[in-house]
Design a protein around this motif. Structure first.
Motif, PDB file in Angstrom:
ATOM      1  N   GLY A 216      10.671  -3.472  -0.549  1.00 37.79           N
ATOM      2  CA  GLY A 216       9.779  -2.634  -1.350  1.00 37.79           C
ATOM      3  C   GLY A 216       8.388  -3.189  -1.528  1.00 37.79           C
ATOM      4  N   ARG A 219       5.212   0.096   0.436  1.00 33.81           N
ATOM      5  CA  ARG A 219       5.823   1.418   0.342  1.00 33.81           C
ATOM      6  C   ARG A 219       4.765   2.488   0.563  1.00 33.81           C
ATOM      7  NH1 ARG A 219       7.326  -0.856  -4.702  1.00 33.81           N
ATOM      8  NH2 ARG A 219       6.467   0.904  -5.860  1.00 33.81           N
ATOM      9  N   ASN A 241       8.076   6.979  -1.045  1.00 32.65           N
ATOM     10  CA  ASN A 241       8.762   5.713  -0.748  1.00 32.65           C
ATOM     11  C   ASN A 241       9.348   5.621   0.656  1.00 32.65           C
ATOM     12  OD1 ASN A 241       8.165   4.772  -3.322  1.00 32.65           O
ATOM     13  ND2 ASN A 241      10.067   5.570  -4.190  1.00 32.65           N
TER      14      ASN A 241
END
Length: 513
Positions: A216, A219, A241
């Protein structure tokens, strides 16, 4: 701003298509990318940003906005924002403001997110990149940036292993982010992926983000709409995302097809936030898309304005390593490489340094470039578990330079060199030989790959082939250049591949003339 960018912008304003049409529709794509900044602590607290800790062990009182706590700006996060702005030619605001973005979601413990709205820290700038080659031609593109602003991340909702319930992990709450927003300049999923890869290269090259998409750290949200040429911009839907380049392209392609089908069926596109399901290859609406007014932005009363002096900017500039675009320009200027080659070789510091060391060792920069972009890249792609760092432990720049040297001096052909590279050099035993050059020479001898340097013997083979292929000779003399290829092939076969192709071509043309 380049003339290409200006022309693209003018075309957008006039509703003219600036890219390939899909079933008569023009695709419009803009990006919002969240790059997690590489600080050890969070943006407004001293809590750790380390990945993989037990849930809810790295969320302190400041991250949760408990009564009596106050946020304190992390100087390291600001410095990384300045570095990014310098890397893409942006304006660094001498004064920027933090605001509260109000919304309610289980993983947002404060009920608001500290972000920047009216005056962001980084303003404008552009990202330039090459599209993938099509028939040997790579088109250069420019995507303009609107802004890049500092903000804190929210927590994370966990939907698995909770017996039908949702768990909340607040470890990410307060993690420093730089949100990078583009103009809607992209016109296809391929172009969007090429932009995202270039942006990923920039933030990892300058070290402000580790770029780990699975964790992450990088993103991307893609705003996608379609329109008929000449019409105003269509209603956009935001795909949230996207954490891999492969899924990015699949999601955009599906969304484009879906929107076109809706419009063709007479249905209106509703502005929405959507998620991509990689298992089904489809996007689905998550919620109606909010506008800025829905977040009720107002200046954060706990944070003073952020002031950045010109002196600080120059200090940061002085500490930065050579940027990829600057290094690419130097490769063009110093080594005489085409711009495309220089750009591809500066996709990472490791590859760029490997090329430069190889070019210096063999003195043949273009050959080194061709080999690294070609055979080396092909080999690495075929063995996914092999990292570039592991590869160059065996095939060092000096070792590759030794092989390239034997191509340049005419000892072996390029085809023979590829054979030695794939079968021998990548398994170089090292200590059994005095050096890679001795090892390569031994392989050439053992495999019988040394090129024919006896001009008399080559001319005899050429004479035999000409005599045996009167039809090809006649066709070539009549103006059919392709007929020469057949004669060259016959000569290479007769020499068992040992003849120098360029020498064959020269001798053959001389005799036919």
């Amino acid at each position: 701003m380049s003339s290409e960018t200006v022309n693209t912008f003018e075309a957008q304003q006039q509703g003219r298509p600036t890219g390939p049409l899909v079933h008569g529709y023009e695709v419009i794509i803009g990006f919002e990318t969240h790059a997690q900044l590489s600080t050890a602590s969070k943006i407004f607290s001293r809590a750790s940003t380390a990945f993989g800790a037990e849930p809810n062990t790295q969320a302190c009182a400041v991250d949760l906005a408990l009564p009596g706590t106050l946020p304190v700006m992390n100087k390291g996060a600001v410095q990384r924002a300045i570095e990014f702005g310098l890397a893409i030619g942006s304006h660094i605001a001498p004064k920027s403001i933090f605001a509260r973005k109000n919304y309610f979601y289980p993983d947002l413990p404060k009920g608001y997110q500290i972000s920047q709205f009216e005056i962001p820290v980084v303003q404008g700038g552009a990202v330039e990149f090459f599209m993938p080659e099509v028939k040997g031609v790579a088109e250069k593109k420019t995507v303009r940036l609107v802004r890049a602003h500092l903000e804190e991340d929210a927590g994370k909702s966990l939907h698995e292993d909770f017996i039908g319930q949702t768990g909340i992990d607040l470890n990410r709450a307060g993690t420093p982010l730089l949100e990078i927003v583009t103009e809607p300049d992209m016109r296809s999923s391929v172009e969007a992926v090429a932009y995202a890869k270039e942006l990923h290269k920039i933030v990892t090259w300058i070290g402000i983000c580790d770029g780990n998409m699975q964790e992450g750290s990088f993103r991307c949200d893609a705003n996608v709409s379609v329109r008929k040429p000449g019409q105003a911009l269509g209603t956009r839907r935001e795909i949230k995302n996207l954490n891999s380049f492969k899924f990015m392209q699949q999601a955009i392609d599906y969304e484009v097809r879906w929107q076109i089908e809706q419009i063709e069926d007479g249905k209106a596109i509703e502005q929405a936030t959507v998620l991509f399901n990689p298992d089904t290859g489809e996007t689905r609406a998550m919620r109606t898309k909010e506008d800025a007014a829905d977040y009720r932005y107002f200046p954060d009363p706990d944070l003073p304005p952020l002031y950045i002096s010109e002196q600080w900017i120059e200090e940061v500039r002085g500490l930065m390593a050579e940027l990829p675009r600057v290094m690419a320009e130097r490769f063009v200027r110093t080594y005489g490489l085409p711009e495309y080659d220089a750009t591809q070789l500066t996709q990472s510091k490791a590859i760029a340094n490997y090329f430069e060391a190889t070019a210096k060792a063999c003195g043949q920069a273009k050959l080194a470039s061709n080999w690294i972009m070609g055979e080396v890249s092909k080999y690495l792609n075929a063995i996914e578990e092999l990292s570039f760092e592991e590869f160059q432990e065996t095939v060092t720049p000096a070792n590759l330079a030794a092989l390239i040297g034997r191509i340049h001096d005419g000892t072996i052909s390029n085809a023979a060199a590829k054979k030695i590279f794939g079968e021998d050099l990548v398994h170089y035993p090292g200590t059994k030989y005095d050096g890679a050059q001795d090892y390569i020479d031994a392989c050439i001898e053992a495999k019988g790959l040394k090129q024919m340097n006896d001009t008399g013997a080559l001319e005899a083979i050429v004479d035999e082939v000409i005599a045996a292929n009167a039809k090809n000779v006649a066709e070539f003399k009549a103006g059919n250049e392709k007929a020469l290829n057949g004669l060259v092939g016959q000569i290479m076969k007769a020499s068992k591949g040992k003849a120098n192709p360029q020498q064959v071509n020269d001798v053959l043309r001389s005799k036919l003339a």
